[in-house]
Scaffold this motif. Sequence first.
Motif, PDB file in Angstrom:
ATOM      1  N   SER A 137       0.823  -1.210   0.000  1.00 19.97           N
ATOM      2  CA  SER A 137       0.000   0.000   0.000  1.00 19.97           C
ATOM      3  C   SER A 137       0.854   1.256   0.000  1.00 19.97           C
ATOM      4  O   SER A 137       0.350   2.346  -0.263  1.00 19.97           O
ATOM      5  CB  SER A 137      -0.930   0.022   1.227  1.00 19.97           C
ATOM      6  OG  SER A 137      -1.989  -0.889   1.069  1.00 19.97           O
ATOM      7  N   VAL A 138       2.131   1.116   0.287  1.00 21.05           N
ATOM      8  CA  VAL A 138       3.057   2.237   0.164  1.00 21.05           C
ATOM      9  C   VAL A 138       3.741   2.201  -1.198  1.00 21.05           C
ATOM     10  O   VAL A 138       3.792   3.197  -1.916  1.00 21.05           O
ATOM     11  CB  VAL A 138       4.109   2.222   1.284  1.00 21.05           C
ATOM     12  CG1 VAL A 138       5.155   3.312   1.062  1.00 21.05           C
ATOM     13  CG2 VAL A 138       3.445   2.420   2.632  1.00 21.05           C
ATOM     14  N   TYR A 139       4.248   1.052  -1.589  1.00 26.91           N
ATOM     15  CA  TYR A 139       4.992   0.969  -2.848  1.00 26.91           C
ATOM     16  C   TYR A 139       4.084   1.079  -4.069  1.00 26.91           C
ATOM     17  O   TYR A 139       4.467   1.668  -5.083  1.00 26.91           O
ATOM     18  CB  TYR A 139       5.779  -0.343  -2.904  1.00 26.91           C
ATOM     19  CG  TYR A 139       7.164  -0.219  -2.313  1.00 26.91           C
ATOM     20  CD1 TYR A 139       8.212   0.333  -3.033  1.00 26.91           C
ATOM     21  CD2 TYR A 139       7.423  -0.650  -1.017  1.00 26.91           C
ATOM     22  CE1 TYR A 139       9.473   0.462  -2.485  1.00 26.91           C
ATOM     23  CE2 TYR A 139       8.689  -0.535  -0.463  1.00 26.91           C
ATOM     24  CZ  TYR A 139       9.718   0.017  -1.210  1.00 26.91           C
ATOM     25  OH  TYR A 139      10.976   0.152  -0.675  1.00 26.91           O
ATOM     26  N   HIS A 140       2.890   0.488  -3.978  1.00 28.19           N
ATOM     27  CA  HIS A 140       2.044   0.448  -5.168  1.00 28.19           C
ATOM     28  C   HIS A 140       0.608   0.874  -4.895  1.00 28.19           C
ATOM     29  O   HIS A 140      -0.243   0.750  -5.768  1.00 28.19           O
ATOM     30  CB  HIS A 140       2.063  -0.957  -5.778  1.00 28.19           C
ATOM     31  CG  HIS A 140       3.437  -1.409  -6.175  1.00 28.19           C
ATOM     32  ND1 HIS A 140       4.126  -0.848  -7.230  1.00 28.19           N
ATOM     33  CD2 HIS A 140       4.254  -2.341  -5.646  1.00 28.19           C
ATOM     34  CE1 HIS A 140       5.307  -1.426  -7.345  1.00 28.19           C
ATOM     35  NE2 HIS A 140       5.419  -2.324  -6.398  1.00 28.19           N
ATOM     36  N   GLY A 141       0.310   1.359  -3.709  1.00 26.16           N
ATOM     37  CA  GLY A 141      -1.035   1.799  -3.397  1.00 26.16           C
ATOM     38  C   GLY A 141      -1.161   3.308  -3.471  1.00 26.16           C
ATOM     39  O   GLY A 141      -0.178   4.036  -3.533  1.00 26.16           O
ATOM     40  N   ALA A 142      -2.377   3.766  -3.490  1.00 20.76           N
ATOM     41  CA  ALA A 142      -2.601   5.207  -3.621  1.00 20.76           C
ATOM     42  C   ALA A 142      -3.071   5.850  -2.332  1.00 20.76           C
ATOM     43  O   ALA A 142      -3.370   7.035  -2.325  1.00 20.76           O
ATOM     44  CB  ALA A 142      -3.627   5.477  -4.727  1.00 20.76           C
ATOM     45  N   ASP A 143      -3.182   5.096  -1.239  1.00 20.56           N
ATOM     46  CA  ASP A 143      -3.618   5.730   0.008  1.00 20.56           C
ATOM     47  C   ASP A 143      -2.478   5.831   1.016  1.00 20.56           C
ATOM     48  O   ASP A 143      -1.964   6.925   1.258  1.00 20.56           O
ATOM     49  CB  ASP A 143      -4.847   5.029   0.603  1.00 20.56           C
ATOM     50  CG  ASP A 143      -4.758   3.528   0.639  1.00 20.56           C
ATOM     51  OD1 ASP A 143      -3.645   2.971   0.632  1.00 20.56           O
ATOM     52  OD2 ASP A 143      -5.823   2.884   0.698  1.00 20.56           O
ATOM     53  N   LEU A 144      -2.016   4.731   1.597  1.00 20.40           N
ATOM     54  CA  LEU A 144      -0.917   4.823   2.543  1.00 20.40           C
ATOM     55  C   LEU A 144       0.342   5.371   1.878  1.00 20.40           C
ATOM     56  O   LEU A 144       1.114   6.112   2.490  1.00 20.40           O
ATOM     57  CB  LEU A 144      -0.640   3.449   3.168  1.00 20.40           C
ATOM     58  CG  LEU A 144       0.296   3.418   4.385  1.00 20.40           C
ATOM     59  CD1 LEU A 144      -0.195   4.351   5.481  1.00 20.40           C
ATOM     60  CD2 LEU A 144       0.452   1.998   4.911  1.00 20.40           C
ATOM     61  N   GLY A 145       0.526   5.034   0.605  1.00 18.59           N
ATOM     62  CA  GLY A 145       1.671   5.561  -0.130  1.00 18.59           C
ATOM     63  C   GLY A 145       1.635   7.066  -0.268  1.00 18.59           C
ATOM     64  O   GLY A 145       2.663   7.747  -0.161  1.00 18.59           O
TER      65      GLY A 145
END
Length: 553
Positions: free
Chosen positions: A481-489
Amino acid sequence: MFGIVAVAVTCLCHVQASFGSPTVKAPTVQLDRGTFTGVNTGNVSRFLGIPYAKPPVGNLRFQRPVAHPSYHGHYNATAFGPSCIQQNTAIEVPYNVSPTALQVIDGFFGTNTTNPPINDGEDCLTVNVIKPAGIPAHTKLPVAVWIYGGGFEGGASNDPSEDGGAIVQRSLDLGHPLIYVSLNYRLSALGFLPGKEVKEAKVGNLGLRDQREALRWVQKYIAAFGGDPKKVTIWGLSAGAISVALQMVTNGGHNEGLFRAGFMQSGSPVPVGSITALQPVYDAFVANAGCSHSHDTLQCLREVPVAKIRAAINASPSIFSYDSLVLAWGPGADGDFLKDDPQQLVLQGSVSSVPFVTGDCDDEGTLFSLSNANITTDAEVESYLSEFYIRNLPNPSAIEKLLKLYPSDPTQGSPFDTGLQDAITPQFKRLAAIQGDIVFQAPRRFFLEQRSHKQPTWSYLYKRGKNNTVLGAYHGTDIQSVYHGADLGDYFIRFVTTLNPNGKTGIPWPKYTTSSPQLLTLLDGSTPLVITNDTYRAAGFKYLTQLSLEDPF
């Protein structure tokens, strides 16, 4: 304000336009009198495999890292360097585990299999710099320094699932461009050898010292890539997150200007004792390496062939052995880099006073309790805890109280909130709850309770993937969710660039305070983000922290 945004958009358009031409040259950067040639991928330039320290081989094995001398000549920086030597990891499946559990374990890992390392070696102390293409050296972008996880036994900066280019591209999309740096550090015995001999030689926690040396490299050279050495955030997952926390508590909390913020995913200051308490681990390693009869066992270890070192490492328990999260190789109080148990250092105020984010997955302990599935009775749980986690407390009621707070009732175990599901043994969910809380969840809350009134802090809870059979929202599932997500990233990128995770995407994420301990909670379903209170399992966390402070493991 609008002028700054306009400049950012103009720069981004320029970068995109420059990659429309097939005549674009490979990117280069000048470090000292050395020229490094990288590679372009879309809007991103990569400089890979740059040595930051002398190779820790020969007489530099089991020594503190030595900074790389000035660079001269031409360097090809288009490929990652070797990973540091990895410990082979095998799931030790208990003979009497249920057929359902066998099927699940085999599906995730392969039953009793070993995954051999690929392209690893001792000469591994390198960094990688990934940046927006075409930016001039004077841009002074914020910098995110990634420290990988892997139980201090495995992991590497070249993991394809942890693509720093995706972070850089997303930062450009958000209008918050940053530079991504990843580093290698020594692992298992080569990085975290315990023992009195190690303490006396002041060569404990070499993996953490490697990280520190890499951060000094960033200070010296990141400006040449367009980065700002005054705007560095250190960030990691699992062992990497624990590393971030330990970089914050070492040196009396004085961070030498090496970073201005920390971002920790499943890792906080852990309750570990002196490295001398693990003398049997040192002695066994020395014996397996063939150095028992030497009058100077450390020097003997420096001189034996690396094949013997590798074999001795692989003869030790791994994070997926019965010992589980009580690691043979990991950080410990060495009287020098870590002068005390990290949680005691927190109580002493030895903490870098920088903004930080720390979060956990809901079911941190499930992944690490599969190898304990032969524990099926109350008595066996009590015996296990007294052998590994609560070893030095004379009062037997200590474990009795803990077992009352963490009952065998599967509806109260982990994966949490799954009722009677996933109870592959009568004690699996109970042990998963205890192990996840004592190593991850309780230390996170303790760290926040001690520091949230002294520095800006935010915290989150990742509850996505609760339908994963047996494992639930297990350890490490938040990283994508950080590397490829749009919220936590997005929250992460804004935190690195502005020291505040909030912005145009997502819901408002309040700071964590003791009077209002609120969590950004990530869920499956139509409402993916909510704010919840960090008050769950309060009595259990409080008691686990008390036990850890009295008897660090």
